[in-house]
Scaffold this motif. Structure first.
Motif, PDB file in Angstrom:
ATOM      1  N   SER A   1     -95.274  76.011 -23.867  1.00 32.72           N
ATOM      2  CA  SER A   1     -93.840  76.008 -23.546  1.00 32.72           C
ATOM      3  C   SER A   1     -93.342  74.676 -22.993  1.00 32.72           C
ATOM      4  O   SER A   1     -92.168  74.560 -22.636  1.00 32.72           O
ATOM      5  N   TRP A   2     -94.216  73.664 -22.907  1.00 31.67           N
ATOM      6  CA  TRP A   2     -93.853  72.428 -22.230  1.00 31.67           C
ATOM      7  C   TRP A   2     -92.634  71.757 -22.853  1.00 31.67           C
ATOM      8  O   TRP A   2     -91.681  71.404 -22.153  1.00 31.67           O
TER       9      TRP A   2
ATOM     10  N   GLN B   1     -91.735  67.141 -12.751  1.00 36.52           N
ATOM     11  CA  GLN B   1     -91.283  67.552 -14.084  1.00 36.52           C
ATOM     12  C   GLN B   1     -89.829  67.155 -14.315  1.00 36.52           C
ATOM     13  O   GLN B   1     -89.474  66.649 -15.379  1.00 36.52           O
TER      14      GLN B   1
ATOM     15  N   SER C   1     -91.671  78.619 -16.551  1.00 31.96           N
ATOM     16  CA  SER C   1     -92.968  78.254 -15.978  1.00 31.96           C
ATOM     17  C   SER C   1     -93.653  77.304 -16.949  1.00 31.96           C
ATOM     18  O   SER C   1     -93.506  77.438 -18.177  1.00 31.96           O
ATOM     19  N   THR C   2     -94.394  76.365 -16.425  1.00 34.57           N
ATOM     20  CA  THR C   2     -94.981  75.346 -17.300  1.00 34.57           C
ATOM     21  C   THR C   2     -96.330  75.791 -17.840  1.00 34.57           C
ATOM     22  O   THR C   2     -97.172  76.298 -17.116  1.00 34.57           O
ATOM     23  N   SER C   3     -96.492  75.600 -19.136  1.00 33.36           N
ATOM     24  CA  SER C   3     -97.762  75.811 -19.819  1.00 33.36           C
ATOM     25  C   SER C   3     -97.734  74.934 -21.051  1.00 33.36           C
ATOM     26  O   SER C   3     -96.664  74.475 -21.477  1.00 33.36           O
TER      27      SER C   3
ATOM     28  N   ARG D   1     -92.767  70.525  -9.296  1.00 32.27           N
ATOM     29  CA  ARG D   1     -91.503  70.808  -9.962  1.00 32.27           C
ATOM     30  C   ARG D   1     -90.619  69.557  -9.990  1.00 32.27           C
ATOM     31  O   ARG D   1     -89.937  69.278 -10.981  1.00 32.27           O
TER      32      ARG D   1
ATOM     33  N   ALA E   1     -89.504  73.677 -22.231  1.00 28.21           N
ATOM     34  CA  ALA E   1     -89.117  73.601 -20.817  1.00 28.21           C
ATOM     35  C   ALA E   1     -88.398  72.293 -20.525  1.00 28.21           C
ATOM     36  O   ALA E   1     -87.360  72.281 -19.843  1.00 28.21           O
TER      37      ALA E   1
END
Length: 410
Positions: A169-170, A200, A164-166, A197, A173
């Motif tokens: 954590s980008w 990204q 999941s993106t935050s 999605r 990810a």
């Protein structure tokens, strides 16, 4: 004296910061504008969804996003008429009990994207999903639909959920996405469960130097204009029937307010169509130099690049690259750059009444006179004439009979 309809206070529990929710709200508004319904709508001023205190709200009815488990729990014992809106489920037991439900047809969304990639000439496919969670049930249903379709066709489905993106954590990810992309067979078509999605993954392709759509053809779901604006390569997307969902939900609530009992009613709304853009215009070129060159041109044509810069990017001589282009495409590198500039100018002229000179500069033409000459030679009209024709075409009304025929209302 004309009798006015009874006014009702209706809560719309949606996250208006998302394109899908906004389109549903637009559909509700369209229903109100085409009927004599009088509703006083409650919606948070900043469009965020807030539930605390909703059980004490003294209104007449609610239309709510049931993809959010918190909404389902908050309205489980509501004494008010409620119409639920959300994604479809393969297992009927997953639908909320005793609540009329209007669903986007997740299976048909994925099926339309899959068939589009097949028509683009691809034979290998993957799905970019989301981590399994209650808030991502809609994504898991699209993932299940993808796996079902591929197994039907005796193809092993490739599914990646990622993180999941935050903000924290980008980077991790994206690194994991790049690693996954490198591991895939090429060329391949990838269906992302949403445009967010897909965007990204498109950025990960740029970072990894993977050509889109030459090596990876990518399609999302939502037709979100923001996602398109934030990518160098325009993103293809499945258009959800969200406005039709909103109209249908409003119609159901209207009937309930007039005494109809609709417990357990379910209506699945199919996708409204496809917006096919550059990210899935896959052409199975044999030579990798042509693929790499077109990947570079697709990103930078409107920045005034020259043939020499394209050849430098690919790492070959200009004459060698020209030879590959003539053999594969039947045109020069310069012609290919010009083609992308022309397509970009046509897209802008068709959607906004901008200044022609500004559009020429923005699309990489050296002068407005040069763009004028290209339009006359390639299209037989001037940029202004093209803009006027596009505006006239956009203003043509849809016949009422066609709208009625498309309506899924019971």
């Amino acid at each position: 004296m004309l009798k006015m309809p009874t006014a009702h206070r209706i809560a719309l529990l949606f996250n208006g910061n998302k394109i899908y929710d906004r389109e549903i709200i637009a559909g509700i508004a369209a229903y109100l504008h085409t009927t004599r319904v009088s509703w006083d709508l409650y919606l948070e001023e900043d469009f965020r969804l807030r539930l605390p205190g909703i059980e004490r709200w003294r209104g007449d009815g609610i239309i709510a996003d049931f993809d959010d488990p918190a909404v389902c729990r908050a309205l489980a014992r509501s004494a008010l008429p409620v119409v639920a809106v959300g994604g479809s489920y393969r297992d009927g037991a997953d639908y909320p009990a005793r609540v009329p439900y209007v669903a986007t047809d997740n299976f048909k969304l994925i099926k339309l994207a899959y068939e589009h990639l097949i028509e683009a000439g691809l034979t290998r496919f993957a799905c970019f999903s989301l981590p399994e969670a209650d808030v991502n049930r809609w994504a898991q249903e699209r993932e299940k639909a993808f796996c079902s379709l591929l197994r039907r066709d005796r193809i092993e489905p490739l599914v990646y959920r990622g993180l999941s993106t935050s903000a924290p954590s980008w980077d991790e990810a994206v690194e994991q996405q790049v690693e996954w992309l490198h591991s895939l067979p090429k060329p391949i078509g990838i269906i992302a469960v949403s445009d967010a999605r897909a965007r990204q993954l498109l950025q990960a392709c740029m970072r990894a130097g993977i050509a889109v759509p030459g090596q990876v053809a990518l399609i999302g779901i939502d037709n979100d204009p923001l996602a398109r604006m934030l990518t160098r390569i325009p993103l293809s997307s499945v258009i959800q029937g969200a406005q039709e969902m909103g109209r249908t939900a409003a119609h159901l609530l209207h009937r309930m307010l007039n005494g109809a009992r609709l417990d357990g009613t379910r209506i699945l709304v199919p996708p409204a169509g496809l917006n096919v853009l550059a990210s899935t215009r896959h052409e199975p070129f044999q030579h990798p130099h042509v693929m790499q060159a077109r990947h570079f041109i697709r990103q930078y044509a409107c920045q005034g690049i020259k043939t020499e810069q394209v050849a430098d990017y690919v790492g070959v001589s200009r004459s060698s690259l020209e030879s590959h282009f003539r053999r594969e495409l039947g045109r020069s590198v310069h012609d290919e750059i010009l083609r992308f500039k022309l397509d970009a100018a046509k897209a802008i002229l068709a959607r906004e009444p901008g200044n022609i000179a500004d559009i020429a500069v923005g699309c990489g033409f050296t002068t407005v006179q040069y763009m004028h000459a290209v339009f006359k030679r390639e299209l037989g009209c001037t940029p202004r004439e093209y803009q006027e024709r596009a505006a006239q075409a956009a203003a043509i009304p849809v016949p009422a009979a066609a709208v009625a025929a498309a309506s899924p209302l019971p």
